[in-house]
Design a protein around this motif. Structure first.
Motif, PDB file in Angstrom:
ATOM      1  N   GLY A   1       0.817  -1.220   0.000  1.00  0.00           N
ATOM      2  CA  GLY A   1       0.000   0.000   0.000  1.00  0.00           C
ATOM      3  C   GLY A   1       0.840   1.255   0.000  1.00  0.00           C
ATOM      4  O   GLY A   1       0.432   2.299  -0.520  1.00  0.00           O
ATOM      5  N   ALA A  43      -5.856   3.456   0.139  1.00  0.00           N
ATOM      6  CA  ALA A  43      -5.280   2.216   0.642  1.00  0.00           C
ATOM      7  C   ALA A  43      -5.322   2.158   2.161  1.00  0.00           C
ATOM      8  O   ALA A  43      -5.320   3.187   2.833  1.00  0.00           O
ATOM      9  CB  ALA A  43      -3.828   2.086   0.171  1.00  0.00           C
ATOM     10  N   LEU A  44      -5.391   0.951   2.650  1.00  0.00           N
ATOM     11  CA  LEU A  44      -5.285   0.755   4.090  1.00  0.00           C
ATOM     12  C   LEU A  44      -4.360  -0.413   4.376  1.00  0.00           C
ATOM     13  O   LEU A  44      -4.479  -1.476   3.771  1.00  0.00           O
ATOM     14  CB  LEU A  44      -6.650   0.482   4.740  1.00  0.00           C
ATOM     15  N   HIS A  45      -3.429  -0.146   5.255  1.00  0.00           N
ATOM     16  CA  HIS A  45      -2.486  -1.168   5.694  1.00  0.00           C
ATOM     17  C   HIS A  45      -2.922  -1.563   7.099  1.00  0.00           C
ATOM     18  O   HIS A  45      -2.837  -0.774   8.026  1.00  0.00           O
ATOM     19  CB  HIS A  45      -1.080  -0.552   5.678  1.00  0.00           C
ATOM     20  N   GLY A  46      -3.450  -2.773   7.220  1.00  0.00           N
ATOM     21  CA  GLY A  46      -4.125  -3.128   8.460  1.00  0.00           C
ATOM     22  C   GLY A  46      -3.301  -3.952   9.410  1.00  0.00           C
ATOM     23  O   GLY A  46      -2.074  -3.860   9.434  1.00  0.00           O
TER      24      GLY A  46
END
Lengths: 588, 287
Positions: free
Chosen positions: B58, B65-68
């Motif tokens: 991401g 975008a999401l970086h989880g």
């Protein structure tokens, strides 16, 4: 006899206890009487003791009391379980022809009323209707016109066809006639009033669900867990009417992550669970806060730790909600204190979440969740609902939030701590966000200055909210009283009624019910003005009392209950009296 | 969407910190090309990633975008797509992220059949934590945490996907740029859950499943004349553990994605300023 009527039906799970209780509660409500209900249930599908209690009055009622006037006992155990609440003149309706009750003799002073429930039910068309026969008998005992049941029976059985409804009406009337013909009415003289008032009857979980829809919630994901499941069951089918969706996730981890995804896409989103589910969600809770995603996470507390007593009352999660999660996580913790406040605080929770781009814990407890209460419908005024979506930036405004290289700054460190927000699909707003520490563009960083800037920025949101929002309490009683009582969550109803009992004993009390756990009102002045301060809560260690002591640097007295049962009004009055007496005995 | 989008528009200005030669470079390039080729642009694309080397994607791509958190990328993607079906949702993870900590979500995402794409960078090792066994590591693969090999069967992700009634199941090799891009593109175009397991070698910690190994071992399904709509044939390929296949192994062209089944076609971000107009009906239900 007083107009107050305390009624209960008890038996084994699977006996139709809940639906019978609900029918009676609805009938009373439709007849213009106030109602408050409570349930005793075990964590099993069939068997085990279960009961549904209905307290009713022409005055508003907000809690249960230690008193039962009419008890429908489908099992001998029902009588044993409720012995403490039965009194001289209480009527116990039971099936004298059923083996388990045939040798039953009412305890001294109480009136045993044998009604051939099963036989009369079969006469009406089926043994399953035995509860309705008992209900008809109870109506006659209470002098409550049986026609009042008709609408509630239609509501309950209408889907199954008119003949089923007619059979049930007939069953009720057979029960009524049996009492008229066989029994001497002089033995009991209940005579409850009806009015023209129209009330609504709902429980806390339903009020949370209704509040969520009113607030524009469109996405709900959750995993079934007692006592939060009713929120999901309420929303399923209703949220869809408004273009939303309820998704049953594979677990709580998925539930909160789905809600997080939907929230990032711009939907007002919620998940609800109970303590064990909050444990599982806690890692993602930190991500929600760090990525600055608006999300409402509802915890309907039950008895813990671990699986504890899943169907019993407790307020044991406060510490976890205030401090849970690794690192330091800015958050709001809002805890409604009544069923109608469940509605209003849910709406507020959604606004707080979007205004401050912060996760909000919305805290209920089992007693709030499963109890029903009547209200004037105006108490759920939909016209006054206001929706504040915060700093939502559209394509036209986006230019002012770009940096030198034309990139959108989702974590711009504005003075109030609140960044601009673009929703996916917004032209020119593409950005990433992450649970890693990041710069104003959302890009990972370990630079010391940026780290401090972003931590301060996120914490500043809470400071801003402290100044901009009302973090007040609800106040009752005499504001000059020497004794100050504090509580949170569902205890408000019992405490308000307890004040009536205390008043009779000439004990003056100022009562503050606190719905905001973080941020929360500063109670220093109120506490300093009182001679005695007592904090009431359903847990063993006094988690709220600890918080109050920490905030105000003053020792408080504690009344705790953790046997799995909510406070009752008369019991609470007694315990407050004891505390005050004990305080006076201490030599000064 | 605009037609003049180039795949470089999906590139961010951050230089990847992947090891030189890492398979993830090729995997990501193929993803960006597939998105551009299918007419998407960064502003209508949402990329979700989990944790690990794969999770960095991401940062290197330019899109929403999401970086989880570890293993939970798929549920995030499902939430995004539910709330706004107009978005192109692409989820990326590694073999640890997807088949170990996130294995439950993987199976449920497959059976949910949300219209999105899931690309797994499978290097058969944990790279970012410096070389421990992963769920796809070979039984005898020696690592710091498994000095004698894991001594347990590796996960077969394609078999899991087929068992969960996957509607698009494919495998590619990151260094075969053209085929990899084609396959991801087909996954994006598929109406439903497009799953691509990508052999994306780790040049630092895995000296068994190397570029050379895959180059020699890979058999292209197109060249074999495999019919991806034939579920039995797909099952045979998937259960053939001695061959590394590349291509679309199974595709149900008739599959009905979750959004369609549930009538999710509105952007849920659009809500009124107050309660819905007929919200009073909600109160009336409680009379």
């Amino acid at each position: 006899m007083p107009d107050d009527l305390n009624w209960a039906i008890g038996g084994e799970a699977g006996d139709g206890i809940n639906s019978t209780g609900k029918i009676f509660a609805q009938a009373l409500s439709r007849a213009g009487r106030h109602v408050f209900t409570s349930k005793d249930f075990a964590s099993r599908i069939r068997g085990g003791y279960t009961a549904y209690k209905v307290r009713s009055s022409t005055e508003r009622v907000e809690s249960v009391v230690d008193r039962l006037d009419i008890l429908i006992a489908l099992t001998q155990r029902t009588v044993e379980e409720n012995m403490d609440e039965l009194h001289e003149g209480s009527v116990i309706i039971y099936d004298g022809e059923r083996t388990m009750m045939e040798d039953f003799e009412a305890p001294e002073g109480m009136i045993g009323l044998p009604v051939p429930l099963k036989r009369l039910a079969e006469d009406a068309g089926g043994a399953l209707m035995q509860n309705i026969v008992a209900l008809g008998a109870a109506c006659e005992v209470a002098n409550f016109p049986i026609e009042n049941l008709d609408e509630a029976l239609e509501k309950r059985f209408g889907d199954k066809g008119e003949s089923i409804v007619a059979n049930n009406r007939q069953a009720a009337r057979l029960g009524e006639e049996h009492v008229v013909e066989e029994l001497d009415h002089d033995e009991f003289d209940y005579d409850i009033e009806t009015t023209d008032n129209d009330y609504v009857l709902l429980n806390g979980d339903e009020a949370i669900g209704m509040g969520a829809i009113a607030a524009g919630c469109r996405f709900y994901s959750g995993y079934p867990i007692t006592p939060a499941t009713d929120v999901m069951e309420y929303l399923k089918g209703r949220l869809e009417r408004y273009g939303g969706h309820v998704m049953q996730a594979e677990d709580e981890l998925a539930a909160i992550n789905m809600a997080l995804g939907a929230a990032r896409a711009g939907a007002r989103s919620m998940t609800a669970t109970s303590g064990p589910g909050i444990d599982l969600m806690t890692e993602t809770f930190g991500l929600v806060a760090t990525s600055e995603t608006p999300l409402v996470i509802c915890d309907v507390m039950r008895s813990g730790p671990s699986t504890g007593m899943p169907t019993k009352q407790e307020q044991g999660d406060l510490d976890m909600l205030l401090y849970g999660g690794h690192g330091e996580i800015p958050r709001f913790v809002v805890a409604p204190t009544t069923i109608s406040e469940c509605f209003h605080k849910t709406i507020e929770a959604f606004n707080l979440a979007e205004k401050y781009q912060t996760p909000v814990y919305l805290v209920g407890d089992l007693a709030l969740a499963v109890s029903e209460q009547t209200f004037e419908p105006e108490e759920f005024d939909m016209d006054s609902v206001e929706i504040d979506r915060g700093k939502l930036v559209d394509e036209n405004e986006i230019d002012s939030w770009l940096n030198d290289s034309d990139q959108f700054q989702p974590h711009f460190p504005a003075a109030d701590g609140i960044s601009p927000r673009t929703l996916p699909g917004t032209s020119g707003g593409a950005h990433m966000t992450t649970g890693l520490e990041h710069d104003e563009l959302g890009r990972r960083t370990e630079e010391q200055e940026v780290r401090i800037e972003q931590v301060d920025k996120r914490n500043q949101k809470v400071e801003t909210a402290k100044n901009e929002e009302d973090w007040d309490y609800r106040e009752f009683g005499d504001s000059d009283a020497d004794t100050l009582v504090l509580s949170w969550g569902s205890n408000e109803g019992a405490m308000r009624e307890a004040m009536g009992f205390l008043d009779e004993a000439d004990i003056d009390v100022r009562f503050l019910s606190v719905p905001y756990m973080f941020p929360r009102p500063d109670l220093t002045e109120e506490i300093e003005a009182a001679d005695e301060v007592i904090v009431v809560e359903c847990n063993a260690t006094g988690q709220f009392a600890d918080v109050v002591e920490g905030d105000t640097l003053t020792r408080v007295k504690r009344i705790n209950k953790y046997n799995g049962v909510r406070f009752k009004a008369d019991e609470l009055a007694e315990r407050i009296t004891e505390k005050l007496d004990a305080a006076q005995e201490v030599p000064t | 969407m605009s037609s003049d989008v180039r795949f470089t528009d999906f590139k961010s200005d951050k230089q990847p910190t992947w090891c030189p030669g890492c398979g993830d470079f090729g995997t990501m390039n193929g993803m960006m090309k597939a998105l551009a080729n299918t007419g998407n642009d960064p502003d209508n694309t949402f990329v979700v990633a989990g944790i690990g080397c794969s999770g960095k994607i991401g940062t290197y791509m330019h899109s929403y975008a999401l970086h989880g958190v570890h293993g939970r990328a798929l549920p995030v993607g499902i939430g995004v797509k539910s709330a706004n079906p107009d978005l192109e949702v692409m989820v990326s993870g590694g073999d640890g992220d997807g088949y170990s900590i996130g294995a439950g979500h993987f199976v449920h995402a497959v059976r949910r059949n949300m219209d999105m794409t899931y690309v797994v960078m499978d290097n058969r090792i944990y790279g970012l934590t410096k070389g421990q066994a992963s769920p796809t590591s070979r039984e005898d693969f020696e690592t710091a945490t498994t000095p004698d090999g894991p001594k347990q069967a590796p996960v077969n992700p394609l078999a899991l996907a087929l068992a969960a009634d996957g509607s698009f199941i494919a495998q590619s090799f990151s260094s075969d740029a053209q085929r990899h891009t084609e396959i991801v593109q087909q996954a994006v175009e598929h109406d439903g859950f497009g799953f691509v397991n990508v052999y994306s070698p780790c040049v630092t910690f895995n000296d068994v499943d190397t570029y050379d190994y895959f180059r020699d071992a890979i058999v292209d399904l197109d060249e074999e004349g495999h019919d991806p709509t034939d579920r039995d044939a797909a099952q045979k390929k998937i259960m053939d553990e001695d061959t590394e296949y590349q291509g679309v192994i199974y595709q149900d062209e008739e599959s009905e994605p979750y959004n369609e089944r549930h009538g999710l076609d509105e952007n849920m971000a659009d809500i009124p300023d107050g309660a819905p107009e007929d919200a009073t009906d909600l109160v009336r239900e409680f009379y």
